[in-house]
Design an enzyme around this catalytic site. Structure first.
Site, short mmCIF file in Angstrom:
data_model
loop_
_atom_site.label_atom_id
_atom_site.label_comp_id
_atom_site.label_asym_id
_atom_site.label_seq_id
_atom_site.Cartn_x
_atom_site.Cartn_y
_atom_site.Cartn_z
N SER A 235 0.84 -1.18 0.00
CA SER A 235 0.00 0.00 0.00
C SER A 235 0.89 1.25 0.00
O SER A 235 1.70 1.43 -0.91
CB SER A 235 -0.95 -0.05 1.20
N GLU A 358 -9.09 -5.06 -4.78
CA GLU A 358 -8.54 -3.99 -3.95
C GLU A 358 -9.58 -3.32 -3.06
O GLU A 358 -9.70 -3.62 -1.90
CB GLU A 358 -7.81 -2.95 -4.80
N HIS A 407 -7.87 -5.34 -0.71
CA HIS A 407 -6.65 -4.68 -0.27
C HIS A 407 -6.21 -5.22 1.09
O HIS A 407 -7.00 -5.28 2.02
CB HIS A 407 -6.92 -3.17 -0.17
#
Length: 489
Positions: A235, A358, A407
């Site tokens: 990230s 995600e 994610h």
């Protein structure tokens, strides 16, 4: 970017909300008392399970860690002086040497002052204290003769949250497989990235560089080889990796890189940084100067940052990741889109990729992460730079995530820590150990040999071969042909 428990559920908030939820809380711990070991000083933070002590001498002084099943852990080791007083917005200064051993069996203070969401995906605790410029070393063999490959991990959290003290970032499995893991803390948000007229730019980037220089000067004493350092992050941490690849002063500090769902639209351009600084002054009534904030306490500083980033109808689109690395013209010469030009970024081997959903919404996922990552892979392939691309496509079996591959879900697979605290809550009760072994094994091979293994070809423009991490991993040719016209615009 940050990892929220709500990613992949029925409804998604605006794009900046998808980015800015952080992952915190929780850790495993068993205390070894400093008094029992007869040590004069101790690193601070929550303790981690241990069997017996171990001592290593850094160039600044001796540290004592703990023996564990797969090696040794040294937690909260200072790599720079606490950024307080005159140092709060200054470039990091080397630690002051010490003579008596520091007991480093507890995680050190975190720059994160509060989590950004009540419940988050990755457990990352808030630990108070001033000495936030610390790192953790997990090693299978703290012997200078070991000369093991090293992985330096940079945590995510949208550049405003997160920390290195998560049980998901434990180095146990890397140690088992002969890799030294170093995880680092760094200044966040306003203190790390806001343009201030009387302070160095990109102070968090300076922290990353200071940590990498610490690794170069000290990791041999922990069994690592300073010539075999790979940097990695997820990230915002993946964005940090990309920023370091474009920083001339980082060259020679690492030989390879991994970006996992990285914020590769950063570094921002200079205009965003200047606008962010002006917006800070407007919304807080505080000048964007170090002198105006140097003596504020943690709560006061957090209040300023909350005012800057408050949810408002007039929020500009760049606000979500406006506190992030940016092209200051010297430390980071170019913004992200300019780094795609030949020779603009370090040509070291790069392994990168994303999850298939995600943030749950395809348009958000593509715009924020998937398209920027794909553009990096395409640009590097066109220049003949060693690149490996993947998509993580295993769907969570936890009921609240309804079969999404969202994610942060791939982090415990890469670390081979499916039994870590909080994993079952987001992945389900029986995530596939075989998939974790395959992903982790590819990372270990990449860190050791600059190649994830013979069954995963380099990404090239002829076949565009991409690893699809699913229940049954497979390499597919050009799996994103349909998306390519939009992603490369």
């Amino acid at each position: 970017m940050a990892c929220s428990k709500h990613e992949g559920q029925d409804s998604m908030s605006e794009g900046e909300n998808a980015f800015m939820r952080a992952e915190q809380l929780g850790r495993r711990s068993v205390l070894i008392g400093a008094a029992a070991l007869g040590l004069a000083a101790a690193c601070s933070g929550p303790p981690v399970g241990a069997l017996a002590p171990e001592s290593v001498r850094t160039v600044y002084g001796p540290v004592v860690g703990e023996r564990r099943a797969t090696g040794f852990a040294f937690l909260g080791v200072p790599y720079a002086q606490p950024p307080v007083g005159e140092l709060r917005f200054a470039a990091p200064e080397p630690p002051k040497p010490w003579k008596e051993a520091l007991l480093c069996t507890r995680y050190g203070p975190t720059a994160q002052r509060k989590q950004l969401s009540e419940v988050t995906t990755i457990p990352e605790p808030v630990i108070p204290g001033d000495g936030i410029l610390n790192l953790n070393v997990f090693t299978p063999d703290p012997s200078p003769s070991a000369k093991l490959p090293v992985l330096v991990w940079i945590h995510g959290g949208g550049f405003v949250a997160g920390c290195s003290a998560s049980p998901w970032y434990d180095g146990a499995s890397f140690n088992r497989d002969g890799v030294v893991l170093v995880s680092i803390g760094y200044r966040l948000g306003v203190e790390g990235f806001l343009h201030l007229s009387d302070a160095p730019e990109n102070r968090a980037v300076l922290d990353w560089l200071a940590a990498l220089r610490w690794v170069q000067g000290n990791i041999a004493a922990f069994g690592g080889d300073p010539a075999k350092v790979t940097i990695a992050g997820q990230s915002a941490g993946g964005g940090a990796v990309w920023a370091l690849m474009g920083a001339p002063s980082a060259r020679g500090l690492f030989r390879a890189a991994i970006s996992e769902s990285g914020a590769l639209a950063q570094p921002n351009d200079r205009a965003v940084a200047m606008d962010m600084s002006a917006l800070f002054a407007q919304r807080t009534g505080t000048p964007a100067k170090a002198a105006a904030m140097r003596d504020l306490n943690r709560d006061q500083m957090q209040a300023l940052e909350d005012a800057l980033r408050a949810q408002r109808p007039d929020n500009p689109p760049w606000l979500a990741l406006g506190l992030a690395p940016w092209a200051d013209g010297s430390l980071i010469p170019r913004a992200s889109h300019e780094m795609l030009r030949p020779g603009a970024a370090d040509a070291v081997p790069l392994l990168l990729g994303f999850t298939s959903q995600e943030f749950g919404d395809e348009a958000q996922s593509d715009a924020m992460l998937r398209a920027p990552t794909y553009r990096v892979a395409e640009a590097r392939a066109s220049q003949g730079q060693p690149t490996w691309l993947y998509e993580f496509d295993w769907p969570s079996q936890a009921p609240q995530y309804r079969g999404k591959s969202f994610h942060c879900l791939d982090v415990p697979f890469a670390f081979d820590l499916l039994g870590a605290q909080g994993v079952a809550a987001v992945a389900g009760d029986n995530p596939p150990q075989g998939l974790a072994g395959a992903i982790h094994g590819a990372w270990v091979s990449f860190v050791a040999d600059n190649d994830p293994g013979g069954n995963w070809p380099r990404y090239g423009l002829d076949r565009r071969e991409t690893m699809i991490w699913a229940e049954e991993p497979q390499v597919r040719s050009d799996p994103f042909a349909r998306q390519r016209p939009n992603w490369l615009r």
